[in-house]
Structures are given as C-alpha cells and as structure tokens.
Design an enzyme around this catalytic site. Sequence first.
Site, PDB file in Angstrom:
ATOM      1  CD  GLU A   1      -9.016   2.067  -3.856  1.00  0.00           C
ATOM      2  OE1 GLU A   1      -7.944   2.277  -3.245  1.00  0.00           O
ATOM      3  OE2 GLU A   1     -10.124   2.224  -3.324  1.00  0.00           O
TER       4      GLU A   1
ATOM      5  CE  LYS B   1      -4.705   4.436   5.468  1.00  0.00           C
ATOM      6  NZ  LYS B   1      -3.910   4.623   4.268  1.00  0.00           N
TER       7      LYS B   1
HETATM    8  P1  AMP Z   1      -4.933   2.587   1.405  1.00  0.00           P
HETATM    9  O1  AMP Z   1      -5.771   2.217   0.264  1.00  0.00           O
HETATM   10  O2  AMP Z   1      -5.312   1.908   2.672  1.00  0.00           O
HETATM   11  O3  AMP Z   1      -3.480   2.451   1.103  1.00  0.00           O
HETATM   12  O4  AMP Z   1      -5.180   4.124   1.712  1.00  0.00           O
HETATM   13  C1  AMP Z   1      -5.005   5.114   0.744  1.00  0.00           C
HETATM   14  C2  AMP Z   1      -5.325   6.442   1.343  1.00  0.00           C
HETATM   15  O5  AMP Z   1      -4.389   6.770   2.379  1.00  0.00           O
HETATM   16  C3  AMP Z   1      -5.262   7.611   0.398  1.00  0.00           C
HETATM   17  O6  AMP Z   1      -6.398   7.720  -0.395  1.00  0.00           O
HETATM   18  C4  AMP Z   1      -5.100   8.774   1.365  1.00  0.00           C
HETATM   19  O7  AMP Z   1      -6.327   9.135   1.952  1.00  0.00           O
HETATM   20  C5  AMP Z   1      -4.207   8.179   2.435  1.00  0.00           C
HETATM   21  N1  AMP Z   1      -2.793   8.483   2.130  1.00  0.00           N
HETATM   22  C6  AMP Z   1      -1.896   7.697   1.521  1.00  0.00           C
HETATM   23  N2  AMP Z   1      -0.701   8.332   1.409  1.00  0.00           N
HETATM   24  C7  AMP Z   1      -0.854   9.557   1.949  1.00  0.00           C
HETATM   25  C8  AMP Z   1       0.005  10.696   2.107  1.00  0.00           C
HETATM   26  N3  AMP Z   1       1.258  10.681   1.714  1.00  0.00           N
HETATM   27  N4  AMP Z   1      -0.528  11.798   2.689  1.00  0.00           N
HETATM   28  C9  AMP Z   1      -1.813  11.823   3.120  1.00  0.00           C
HETATM   29  N5  AMP Z   1      -2.668  10.790   2.985  1.00  0.00           N
HETATM   30  C10 AMP Z   1      -2.198   9.666   2.405  1.00  0.00           C
END
Ligand code: AMP
Length: 544
Positions: free
Chosen positions: A331, A441
């Site tokens: 997003e 995840k």
């Molecule tokens: P996506 O939309 O699939 O890219 O997932 C985004 C989500 O991944 C975020 O809202 C977090 O929950 C997780 N995420 C992304 N970057 C990080 C990070 N550096 N540390 C921890 N969680 C992360």
Amino acid sequence: MLEGQMMDRSLLIIDILKHAAETYPAIEIVSRTVEGPVHRYGYRDAFKRTAQLAHALKGLGIEEGDRVATIAWNTYRHFELYYGVSGIGAVCHTINPRLFEDQLEYIVNHADDRVIFVDANLLPLVEKMDGRFPGVKAVIVMTDRAHMPETKLANVHCYEELLEGQPETYDWPELDERAASAMCYTSGTTGNPKGSLYSHRSTVLHAFGLLAPAVLPYGIGKAVLPVVPMFHVQAWGQPYAAPIAGTKLVMPGPKLDGESLFELMEDEGVTLTLGVPTIWMGLLTHLRETGKRFTHLTHLVSGGAAIPLSMIKAYEEEFGLNVVQGWGMTETSPVCCAGAEGPEMDGLEDDARHELKLRERKFFGVDLRLVDEDGGILPHDGDTPGELQCRGPWVINGYYNDAEATAAAMTDDGWFRTGDVATLTDAGLLQITDRTKDLIKSGGEWISSIDLENEVMSHPGVAEAAAIAMPHPKWQERPMLVIVAHEGKQPSANELRAHLADKIVSWWMPDDIAFVDELPHTATGKVSKLQLRERFKDHVLSTV
Ligand code: AMP
C-alpha cells in the site's frame, strides 16, 4: 495566491526510460531468462522494444485505463511490460504466481484484466484456471516461437512474434500524472485480497525517494539486483530507480537459490541487492558452505519482514557488507523507510551499530505516527509501541473498488492504518515490533490466519481454532494451529493435516498443531492472539 511560474510537466513513467535511453544508452539490463541463457541489452534497446510492445498492446485492443496482467519473474520482458503498459496509459497489474486458485480467480476478475502476459514456465497456472477468467481476451506467453509451450488454451500469442516488425518508436501520450499506472493486490486479513492502484506521479516520486543520497548507493558504475520479485510491489521500485540513476539492472529470472544469485552477482558486478530475509538466509548458507566471498557487492537491503540481528552481524562481520533494512508495504509503493545511517551511529562499537540497524529511518515525503487503541497520539520516544499510521504521496488513499476495506484502512483525518505495531525514535527511526493484522508472513509471502482457521473449523472434530505466527530461522514465521476439540472428539494432528491438504496450498500447511482445553479470549469475545502467542512463546516448532 501568487502562482509560481514553472511549467506544469507531468511526472510520467515512460519518461524514466526515455531519459535512460537518451542518457545511458549502453548501460545494461542483464537478465537470467526463463529459457536459460543470460540476455543483455542497453537502455536504448530496451526503449525501442518497449515501443514495439506498445504497438503490440494497441494491436491487442488495449486502451487507456485497461488492466493488463503479468504473471512473471524478474526479466527484461517484464521490465518492458512495466514501461510499455503504463506508457500507453494502461495499468500493469502484476500477479503473484504463488497465490492459490481462488485468490487468482478473485484478483483477475476483480481487477477486470483484459489480457494476461505469462512466463512460459508459469503457463500451467493459467491453464488450470481455464474458463474462470471470463473477461480475459488473450494470453501472451513471454517467450519466442522456439520456446512456445504446447497449450490447449484459446487465444494464445507469442510475445516475440507480437513485437516482431513493429516500429521502434511510439508516440507516447501526454498522460495526466495522476492516471493509474500499475496495481498490485495484497492479502486481506479477512475476506478477499485488496488492490493498491499506483499512479505515474506516485511511482516517480517513490523512485526519487529511493534515490535520495545517503540511503542507497545507486549511480553510474553501480549495478542493482532486485531479488524481490517484480510481482511483489514493483520489485520495491528498482526498475524505476535504476534507469533514472544510470545504474545497471540485473534480473535473476526464476533462479533465486543462493548459488545462482551469487554467480550472477559476481559475473555482473552487482553492488546493491534487495530481498526478504528468507532469501538472505539461503545465500548465507551457500556462502558459508562454499567459503565464497563477494568481490563487488557492498550493500544488501532486507525488507518485507524483520531481519534477525544475527543475520546483520553475519553479513557485516563475515562478509564485510553494509546491511540496510527497509520498511514498506504494498500500500506504500512500498519503501517508506530505509537504513539507520546517521549521527546516532557515530562512535558506536560494532554490536551497538548492528543493533541500531534493526531500525530504519523515514524518507522525505513520508509522515509516520503512532496511535493507541483509542486513536490517541503516542510519543516518538523509541520505546512506546503503537499502531503505525502513515501518509505521503506514494501511500494509497483507498483500495481499488473496495469501499469496505478502504473504510477500515483509512482514518478520518487521511492517514493509512498499516496494521503494524512499532516504536519510533524522536529522530524518525522506526522499528516494527508486532502487528495487529491477523496474518502470518512466511518467506515474504502472506498466509491468512483466518482462512486457515476457517478451513480447519470445517472438520467435525474441531470446536475452535486459532492460527498464530511462530518464529522460524529460515522462513521468519511459520503458522501453528491451536485447536480446541469438540467434546467427546479427539481428532489427531495428522487427521487435521489430511483434512487441510486439498483446501490450502502446501506452503500454508501449519508446521505444528497443538490441542488445548480452552483458548484465551478478549473482552469482545475474540481469540486473544496476543495472549496465545505469549502462552506459546517457548514452543519451538518441530520443523526447526
Ligand atoms: P507487503 O505488503 O507484502 O509488502 O507486506 C508489508 C508488511 O510486511 C508490513 O506491513 C509489515 O508487517 C511487514 N514488513 C515489511 N518490512 C518490514 C520490516 N522491515 N520489519 C518488520 N516487518 C516488516
């Protein structure tokens, strides 16, 4: 208002590639292809082929605003689609090939995709869905005639044949920079996946954000390899940032194992690479087993999930790399924060420096705030956790055609609720500590706890079920199911696994299934995942 006297020129995606073609004609895009061999050409040739693709798209009847789906790995042909589709004013809808059938069906039909471009080795995925995409008029296999697979699908075209003989220039339309350019769906906590619809403006500004000095080393003489897939939030913007900066782009194709990545990085002089921690774990194992060392790579970016401290230490101490963590979401285009470099690092010993790298600093253009359960604003003291909200020119203001999901995600004062729980320092250093969204995840890909729970609940022996994320050294998180059996019934874990087997994709299968007499509940009667995670905090998955 005294209006400024500056030209109102739109920020358009195709102008990035035009710039690269004019300025860095010979700087290369190198791809490991699905067919096998490595393909290379310069930005000028990429621009010419993108013009040919634009003519081909028009020939297929694609008009401004139409959605064009891609199911493809990181290669030069996918790069051409990024620019060609957006360039003619259509919307490049990248689709994750790891989704399962119901999700694929929903996404393609919800986006109302007109055509699907698919890599040859992913064609079986589309074949399996035959008849379930009524709006799709044609399928284009991204290969040449010699490698066209046999298929029973109707209206199948060969990518190279469509481009052949087309003019190498195109009269690119002067689009409104706010026009939609691309889209990507992400898993929903409940219900269906949700679409983020990017614009030309948001995409170009996001690329500028990445290029801000001191964050990541782009530039002439450098080479970037996005391991992060082009179907996952536009490969974190690399196909846009690299050509602006005159940086060589190295595409790994379908081969993402440690050995293949290392070989490509070494052969092509890669200086910067980006991916999720699971990929870096595979590469680390390969490096340790073989004793290999990088000769060019200086920066390794990890995002999509929290990077373990041990991995930062390993890459920095054993391999002399600069590890940079980024935070972002589908997003948010995605990158909003990256790297912890700054005055805080001055004079720090290695251990403290590595620890600081568990945080990442926000980019110019992005605002972040922490909010408590009642909507109260929390301090940025580096310690107080709160729900992370953000806003900025590359953050969505709603989901595509989904009023319900939009209402749940946006605050009344125009901020986006991330569903992440974080702390922030008074110098804008973010650390994600938890999440409020009910998702797991695994290896950078989402598993919906709620879908897992619903599927297992259809077993007659299950009274109540909760899926929680458990830490895993390779996949970061893996699902575990906690089950309350119906009175008088005692299904075994194997029975429940067999029950799930034809309902979920194999990588969603819970690593462990535990049975309890009762699940903890919140005041509103929901299962308290917080308490459940606490209860199982010492549990080590049997797959570890
Ligand atoms: P996506 O939309 O699939 O890219 O997932 C985004 C989500 O991944 C975020 O809202 C977090 O929950 C997780 N995420 C992304 N970057 C990080 C990070 N550096 N540390 C921890 N969680 C992360």
